[in-house]
Motif scaffolding. Structure first.
Motif, PDB file in Angstrom:
ATOM      1  N   SER A   1       0.831  -1.231  -0.011  1.00 20.66           N
ATOM      2  CA  SER A   1       0.177  -0.032  -0.115  1.00 20.66           C
ATOM      3  C   SER A   1       0.964   1.200   0.139  1.00 20.66           C
ATOM      4  O   SER A   1       0.455   2.365  -0.483  1.00 20.66           O
ATOM      5  CB  SER A   1      -0.878  -0.030   1.100  1.00 20.66           C
TER       6      SER A   1
ATOM      7  N   THR B   1      -6.864   3.551  -6.036  1.00 18.41           N
ATOM      8  CA  THR B   1      -5.323   4.503  -5.533  1.00 18.41           C
ATOM      9  C   THR B   1      -4.683   4.761  -6.507  1.00 18.41           C
ATOM     10  O   THR B   1      -3.873   5.589  -6.372  1.00 18.41           O
ATOM     11  CB  THR B   1      -4.441   2.967  -4.917  1.00 18.41           C
TER      12      THR B   1
ATOM     13  N   ALA C   1      -3.423   6.366   0.655  1.00 22.39           N
ATOM     14  CA  ALA C   1      -3.519   5.220  -0.157  1.00 22.39           C
ATOM     15  C   ALA C   1      -3.778   3.811   0.636  1.00 22.39           C
ATOM     16  O   ALA C   1      -4.341   3.041   0.285  1.00 22.39           O
ATOM     17  CB  ALA C   1      -2.067   5.074  -0.838  1.00 22.39           C
TER      18      ALA C   1
ATOM     19  N   CYS D   1      -6.607   0.909   0.545  1.00 20.15           N
ATOM     20  CA  CYS D   1      -6.040  -0.697   0.370  1.00 20.15           C
ATOM     21  C   CYS D   1      -6.817  -1.262   1.693  1.00 20.15           C
ATOM     22  O   CYS D   1      -7.067  -2.717   1.231  1.00 20.15           O
ATOM     23  CB  CYS D   1      -4.490  -0.687   0.620  1.00 20.15           C
TER      24      CYS D   1
END
Lengths: 306, 263
Positions: free
Chosen positions: B71, B151, B223, B227
């Motif tokens: 991630s 993302t 991000a 995730c």
């Protein structure tokens, strides 16, 4: 008729150095105007101020009009209506000839179909039509220059600004470029160029301006400038210490060069007589040219910025 | 006059877009050498560190170590590409290849040009590099939910942030070697102190503060929340920090770099 380019009292100062000093000139339509001067004279700076790449000094007496626009406020309009060929080629070396021109046609908002047609026309005009798919790296110096000129013509400019267009090129390419510039002039394009080559100025310029250290020295038609500012003939003698006969006096001596003596005169006979009095010294009798005028105007010795 | 004037030069959006398009065309000319590494780099990290170190860590923040690392990598790859592009890349275009002299002789202003750089290096390349990481992650089955597909947009934000910041740095750089200070002195420490490889909250207090000041940790948090499907209100602070940073340095980059583009 109103001039295409009107410059009044323009100056440019970098930190502590004045590159252009209070210069004024006009350029009429469909004329080729040449800016001459030694390296560091301020020619490039002057050109850049015309299309807004360089900011002029903000002075009340200054006014600049390019096709009716002031570059300080309307550089988009000016750049849209002019073609600019810089001193150094700045083609996209990763792309091929066609791609280079296609990218720039977008910058000028030319629709794709029209752009392709215009590109074919220009490649034909600059004699590069068989190089359409060539990589930039594979082009010779002369081809790159021609392509840069072709790129500057994409938007059918009314004024073409070229900074030393033929520096470093061989005679064939140089003549080709001169021919193309003459043809563009016939089509009504106004051309402004800088050059070090007096031959070039003589060949294609209707008017020249010789500048030195940011200042205007002389301006005018090349032939008239020659007629009015310098003797018609020159005798170059490759020995400075020579004793010349004293009875003749209708000549002028230039002794500024280290090992050379230049004898200028409007009378060919005078110089012929002098020639016969030389005892075996290497010499050369010829017509004076723009280079003599240039050197007379800007000095034969180097200055600190050259 | 008015009507024909519009045809003379493109609108401001087109001008910015065409600058980015020029860079895209040049970049995509070397498609294999430019487009493959973004896929391999995360692979190397995941295998090298994820498998190696991950073996000794049972779980981190409710996931495996590989998930934790992955991630973060989505963000760091965008950071590096945008930073390289707007330091070395921009400097070469500016000083060596004189690309900008050509572009600026067309009806394009320095501000258009700089925004075009940011659009390309930041939004586009940032997106692509994050996307490449995502492709690797999905193909290895590391994540398998819908939210993770968002993302690459965090990658775009990361790119925008670092390209505007790098252009601001570039406006001061007179010699290309000075970038060593930027990469070794700023990006590398930040890379390790932004929670990509380990959580920051257990570090000494000074370093936690430092990490929070640096922009990368905020992007990593954004991000990672996608995730790990852990959306919470604290993310707004991260998002505002990032957007503020982008806005500030875009303005500063335009202001400072324009002076270098116009004599």
């Amino acid at each position: 008729m109103k001039p295409i380019l009107q410059i009044k009292n323009i100056s440019k100062t970098y930190d502590h150095f004045q590159a252009v000093k209070n210069l004024s000139f006009d350029v009429p339509e469909a004329v080729c105007f040449g800016l001459l001067g030694p390296n560091g004279a301020g020619k490039t700076t002057l050109m850049k101020m015309i299309y807004g790449k360089c900011k002029r000094d903000c002075l009340p007496e200054t006014s600049v009009q390019v096709l009716g626009y002031d570059p300080a406020f309307h550089s988009f309009e000016i750049k849209a209506l002019s073609g600019i060929v810089p001193q150094e080629d700045n083609l996209d070396t990763e792309l091929n000839v066609l791609q280079n021109l296609m990218i720039y046609s977008k910058f000028y908002n030319i629709p794709k179909k029209e752009a392709l047609q215009r590109i074919n026309e220009l490649l034909h005009f600059m004699e590069l039509e068989d190089r359409k798919k060539s990589k930039i790296r594979s082009l010779s110096g002369g081809m790159k220059r021609r392509l840069t000129i072709a790129r500057s013509l994409l938007n059918r400019p009314k004024i073409l600004i070229l900074d030393e267009p033929t520096t470093g090129l061989d005679p064939q390419v140089r003549h080709l470029i001169w021919n193309k510039l003459r043809e563009l002039k016939r089509q009504g394009v106004t051309i402004l160029l800088t050059t070090h080559y007096m031959e070039e100025a003589y060949q294609i310029c209707d008017e020249i301006l010789i500048m030195d250290k940011g200042e205007k020295i002389v301006q005018g038609n090349p032939e008239e400038l020659l007629k009015n500012n310098i003797e018609k003939f020159v005798l170059e003698i490759f020995d400075k210490n020579i004793q010349l006969p004293s009875e003749a006096n209708d000549f002028r001596l230039d002794t500024t060069q280290k090992d050379m003596l230049y004898v200028y005169s409007s009378s060919f006979e005078t110089l012929q007589k002098l020639e016969t009095s030389l005892k075996g010294q290497k010499h050369y009798l010829r017509q004076s040219n723009l280079e003599d005028l240039f050197l007379k105007a800007t000095g034969r010795t180097l200055n600190e910025s050259q | 006059m008015k009507a024909s004037k519009n045809l003379l030069y493109p609108s401001v959006f087109k001008r910015i877009l065409f600058v980015a398009y020029r860079h895209f065309r040049v970049y995509s000319r070397h498609f294999i050498s430019n487009a493959l590494p973004p896929f391999f780099e995360p692979l190397i990290f995941l295998v090298g560190i994820g498998l190696g170190v991950g073996k000794y860590i049972a779980s981190l923040q409710g996931g495996t170590y590989i998930e934790f690392l992955a991630s973060g990598l989505i963000v760091s790859s965008a950071m590096f590409t945008a930073s390289f592009e707007c330091t070395y890349g921009t400097f070469i275009r500016l000083e060596f290849d004189k690309v900008y002299d050509g572009i600026l002789s067309a009806p394009i202003s320095p501000a258009n040009l700089i925004l075009g750089e940011i659009l390309w290096a930041g939004a586009m390349k940032g997106f692509f590099f994050s996307f490449a990481v995502l492709v690797i992650l999905l193909s290895f089955g590391i994540f398998n939910h819908f939210l993770v597909l968002l993302t690459p947009f965090i990658g775009s934000l990361t790119g925008l942030l670092f390209s505007s910041f790098a252009l601001f740095i570039t406006s001061f750089v007179k010699n290309i070697n000075y970038y060593n200070f930027f990469f070794t002195g700023f990006l590398s420490p930040m890379f390790f102190l932004s929670g990509i490889f380990f959580p920051i909250k257990d570090l000494p207090f000074g370093l936690v503060i430092l990490s929070d000041i640096m922009p990368l940790s905020h992007l990593v948090r954004l991000a990672r929340s996608l995730c790990f499907q852990d959306i919470n209100y604290f993310l707004w602070t991260d998002l505002f920090y990032v957007l503020g940073f982008i806005l500030l340095f875009t303005i500063l980059a335009i202001r400072n770099l324009s002076k270098r583009l116009i004599d």
